[in-house]
Design an enzyme around this catalytic site. Structure first.
Site, PDB file in Angstrom:
ATOM      1  N   GLY A  14       0.841  -1.203   0.000  1.00  0.00           N
ATOM      2  CA  GLY A  14       0.000   0.000   0.000  1.00  0.00           C
ATOM      3  C   GLY A  14       0.875   1.251   0.000  1.00  0.00           C
ATOM      4  N   ARG A  77      -0.304  -7.030  -4.875  1.00  0.00           N
ATOM      5  CA  ARG A  77      -0.723  -8.400  -5.229  1.00  0.00           C
ATOM      6  C   ARG A  77       0.218  -9.099  -6.213  1.00  0.00           C
ATOM      7  NH1 ARG A  77      -4.543  -8.550  -9.589  1.00  0.00           N
ATOM      8  NH2 ARG A  77      -5.333 -10.434  -8.620  1.00  0.00           N
ATOM      9  N   GLY A 120       6.385  -2.366   3.106  1.00  0.00           N
ATOM     10  CA  GLY A 120       6.068  -2.886   4.437  1.00  0.00           C
ATOM     11  C   GLY A 120       6.521  -4.330   4.601  1.00  0.00           C
ATOM     12  N   ASP A 121       5.932  -5.022   5.576  1.00  0.00           N
ATOM     13  CA  ASP A 121       6.407  -6.379   5.882  1.00  0.00           C
ATOM     14  C   ASP A 121       6.233  -7.343   4.711  1.00  0.00           C
ATOM     15  OD1 ASP A 121       3.669  -6.247   6.146  1.00  0.00           O
ATOM     16  OD2 ASP A 121       3.572  -7.296   8.063  1.00  0.00           O
ATOM     17  N   GLY A 122       5.133  -7.215   3.963  1.00  0.00           N
ATOM     18  CA  GLY A 122       4.906  -8.113   2.816  1.00  0.00           C
ATOM     19  C   GLY A 122       5.989  -7.928   1.759  1.00  0.00           C
ATOM     20  N   THR A 123       6.273  -6.670   1.420  1.00  0.00           N
ATOM     21  CA  THR A 123       7.294  -6.356   0.414  1.00  0.00           C
ATOM     22  C   THR A 123       8.668  -6.827   0.887  1.00  0.00           C
ATOM     23  OG1 THR A 123       6.021  -4.414  -0.218  1.00  0.00           O
ATOM     24  CG2 THR A 123       8.347  -4.418  -0.861  1.00  0.00           C
ATOM     25  N   THR A 144       5.217   2.276   6.108  1.00  0.00           N
ATOM     26  CA  THR A 144       3.818   1.924   6.360  1.00  0.00           C
ATOM     27  C   THR A 144       3.211   2.912   7.344  1.00  0.00           C
ATOM     28  OG1 THR A 144       2.267   0.381   7.402  1.00  0.00           O
ATOM     29  CG2 THR A 144       4.537   0.155   8.074  1.00  0.00           C
ATOM     30  N   ASP A 146       1.038   2.001   9.241  1.00  0.00           N
ATOM     31  CA  ASP A 146       0.671   1.170  10.394  1.00  0.00           C
ATOM     32  C   ASP A 146       1.736   1.170  11.498  1.00  0.00           C
ATOM     33  OD1 ASP A 146      -1.429   0.499   8.748  1.00  0.00           O
ATOM     34  OD2 ASP A 146      -0.574  -1.413   8.140  1.00  0.00           O
ATOM     35  N   ASP A 148       4.161  -0.861  12.025  1.00  0.00           N
ATOM     36  CA  ASP A 148       4.226  -2.180  12.681  1.00  0.00           C
ATOM     37  C   ASP A 148       5.468  -2.996  12.307  1.00  0.00           C
ATOM     38  OD1 ASP A 148       3.534  -2.642  10.060  1.00  0.00           O
ATOM     39  OD2 ASP A 148       1.840  -3.956  10.492  1.00  0.00           O
ATOM     40  N   GLY A 189      -4.503   0.683  10.425  1.00  0.00           N
ATOM     41  CA  GLY A 189      -3.406   0.169  11.250  1.00  0.00           C
ATOM     42  C   GLY A 189      -3.242  -1.330  11.159  1.00  0.00           C
ATOM     43  N   ARG A 190      -4.144  -1.950  10.405  1.00  0.00           N
ATOM     44  CA  ARG A 190      -4.152  -3.414  10.264  1.00  0.00           C
ATOM     45  C   ARG A 190      -4.226  -4.087  11.638  1.00  0.00           C
ATOM     46  NH1 ARG A 190      -3.198  -6.055   5.151  1.00  0.00           N
ATOM     47  NH2 ARG A 190      -2.346  -4.235   4.138  1.00  0.00           N
ATOM     48  N   GLU A 241      -9.045  -0.459  13.157  1.00  0.00           N
ATOM     49  CA  GLU A 241      -9.791  -1.390  12.294  1.00  0.00           C
ATOM     50  C   GLU A 241      -9.570  -2.856  12.684  1.00  0.00           C
ATOM     51  OE1 GLU A 241      -8.314  -0.955   8.260  1.00  0.00           O
ATOM     52  OE2 GLU A 241      -6.263  -1.412   8.868  1.00  0.00           O
ATOM     53  N   HIS A 291      -8.893   5.290   3.426  1.00  0.00           N
ATOM     54  CA  HIS A 291      -7.639   5.560   2.706  1.00  0.00           C
ATOM     55  C   HIS A 291      -7.215   7.013   2.701  1.00  0.00           C
ATOM     56  CE1 HIS A 291      -8.655   1.541   1.421  1.00  0.00           C
ATOM     57  NE2 HIS A 291      -7.387   1.392   1.087  1.00  0.00           N
TER      58      HIS A 291
HETATM   59  O1  F6P Z   1      -0.966  -1.358   5.560  1.00  0.00           O
HETATM   60  C1  F6P Z   1      -1.504  -0.110   5.272  1.00  0.00           C
HETATM   61  C2  F6P Z   1      -2.981  -0.171   5.172  1.00  0.00           C
HETATM   62  O2  F6P Z   1      -3.481   1.111   4.857  1.00  0.00           O
HETATM   63  C3  F6P Z   1      -3.687  -0.740   6.400  1.00  0.00           C
HETATM   64  O3  F6P Z   1      -3.765   0.178   7.446  1.00  0.00           O
HETATM   65  C4  F6P Z   1      -5.005  -1.160   5.805  1.00  0.00           C
HETATM   66  O4  F6P Z   1      -5.616  -2.200   6.539  1.00  0.00           O
HETATM   67  C5  F6P Z   1      -4.607  -1.664   4.451  1.00  0.00           C
HETATM   68  O5  F6P Z   1      -3.369  -1.052   4.129  1.00  0.00           O
HETATM   69  C6  F6P Z   1      -5.595  -1.373   3.356  1.00  0.00           C
HETATM   70  O6  F6P Z   1      -5.111  -1.970   2.206  1.00  0.00           O
HETATM   71  P1  F6P Z   1      -5.705  -1.709   0.768  1.00  0.00           P
HETATM   72  O7  F6P Z   1      -5.056  -0.475   0.227  1.00  0.00           O
HETATM   73  O8  F6P Z   1      -5.336  -2.928   0.007  1.00  0.00           O
HETATM   74  O9  F6P Z   1      -7.176  -1.517   0.907  1.00  0.00           O
END
Ligand code: F6P
Length: 367
Positions: A14, A77, A120-123, A144, A146, A148, A189-190, A241, A291
């Site tokens: 993101g 993705r 972030g962590d995924g990347t 991020t 978040d 985190d 914030g996931r 969230e 967003h």
């Molecule tokens: O990781 C950043 C974040 O904005 C989170 O806080 C949120 O849950 C998620 O990405 C939303 O992702 P997407 O942009 O795929 O809707």
């Protein structure tokens, strides 16, 4: 040690405010200080898989420091180890394949000596696999909203998101007061409560709900009722969230088939809003900030941190610190092996000084 001549840079996952500031930091440092060429990889790992790469000059990054988003584009993705195809298996599910060899070919074809992965962590998990399993030199930069990621005290993007969330709470404060209502505001914030905790404190929320401290509705109602007894006719609830009730699950707006990111969080504020209205009899409204927290110009703090990360990522690349992530520790920039930095997500500690401070000034965590 091989001399670095060409650096590739990508932004993955993101977006968040400050990405352009890192890109500028990388390009300016590489060209001006080391005479290294920089190549922009488009749309995260998609650019490495589908060969979308072009040279970045100083003029390409001129003026981008205060701009939100990323000039390179991003994607959450396009995992090369689990890449989506248009084919379906016998059960009708989309097939995912390993295209990491394509990534290696692109890196070799473009003579890239190192890839700076801003994400972030995924990347960073993907970057680490590319490094460990495919031998591709990488240097990670943590981003991020978040906040985190464990390999740094703070990520860029968080401070901007915090300002946006706090300003939204301030706005809801005045309308809550006028109408004698409860306002529930849901922030991102996931699975970490950093944005909710910080913006909740900054905005003077009466209740802050975070994933690290599962709550009960009764405790929230208790807090609101005690405010009513004190003659306070409105209340503010800030909820992350990813927060959940004791014994319950996170609330998903939608679940999708994509194995790389199957749960779209969102909607817990509606549940809390309806229940708290029933429990207290006080009119309640909810706002899901969404967003908007990721958009717009980065704060001065994020611009500075992102610039430092960009500069130090190039230094780390030149020094051969591959498979490492840059991060800030106190007043210094340090690098940590990516594997170590992302092994455990950075979460709010329930017994931290910040949580204790919030409790001391009367904030309820619904526990
Ligand atoms: O990781 C950043 C974040 O904005 C989170 O806080 C949120 O849950 C998620 O990405 C939303 O992702 P997407 O942009 O795929 O809707």
């Amino acid at each position: 040690m091989k001399k670095i001549k060409r650096i590739g840079v990508l932004t993955g996952g993101g977006d968040c405010p400050g990405l352009n500031a890192v890109i500028r930091g990388v390009v300016d440092t590489a060209i001006l200080d080391y005479g290294i060429e920089v190549y922009g990889i488009r749309d995260g790992y998609s650019g490495l898989i589908n060969k979308k790469i072009s040279k970045l000059e100083l003029t390409d990054v001129s003026g981008i420091l205060p701009r939100g988003g990323t000039i390179l584009g991003t994607s959450n993705r396009d995992n090369p180890f689990m890449y989506h195809t248009n084919e379906k298996d016998k059960d009708g599910n989309l097939k995912y394949i390993d295209v990491s060899k394509e990534v290696l070919k692109t890196v070799d074809y473009n003579d890239l000596d190192v890839i700076i992965t801003i994400g972030g962590d995924g990347t960073q998990a993907i970057a680490n696999r590319l490094y460990e399993e495919c031998g591709i030199p990488v240097v990670g930069v943590p981003k991020t909203i978040d906040n985190d990621i464990d390999g740094t005290d703070v990520t860029f993007g968080f401070d901007t998101a915090l300002s946006i969330a706090t300003s939204a709470i301030d706005k809801l404060h005045s309308t809550a007061e006028s109408h004698h209502r409860i306002m529930v505001i849901e922030v991102m914030g996931r699975y970490a409560g950093w944005i909710a905790l910080h913006s909740g404190i900054a905005g003077g929320s009466d209740v802050i709900l975070i994933p690290e401290l599962p709550f009960t509705m009764d405790k929230i109602a208790e807090k609101i009722n005690s405010r009513t007894k004190q003659g306070k006719r409105f209340s503010l609830i800030t909820v992350a969230e990813g927060a959940k009730m004791k014994g319950g699950n996170v609330v998903a707006q939608r679940k999708v088939a994509d194995p790389n990111d199957p749960i779209r969080l969102g909607g817990i504020s509606t549940i809390i809003g309806n229940k708290i209205e029933d429990l207290t009899g006080i009119e309640t409204r909810f706002t899901i900030l969404g967003h908007v927290q990721r958009g717009g110009s980065p704060s001065p703090f994020d611009r500075i941190l992102a610039t430092r990360f960009g500069y130090h990522a190039v230094v780390a690349a030149v020094e051969g610190k591959f498979g490492h992530l840059v991060g800030v520790r106190g007043e210094y920039i340090k690098t940590t092996p990516i594997a170590e930095a992302i092994a455990v997500p950075r979460r709010v500690k329930p017994d931290s000084e910040l949580v204790k401070t919030a409790m001391a000034v009367g904030t309820s965590f619904g526990i």
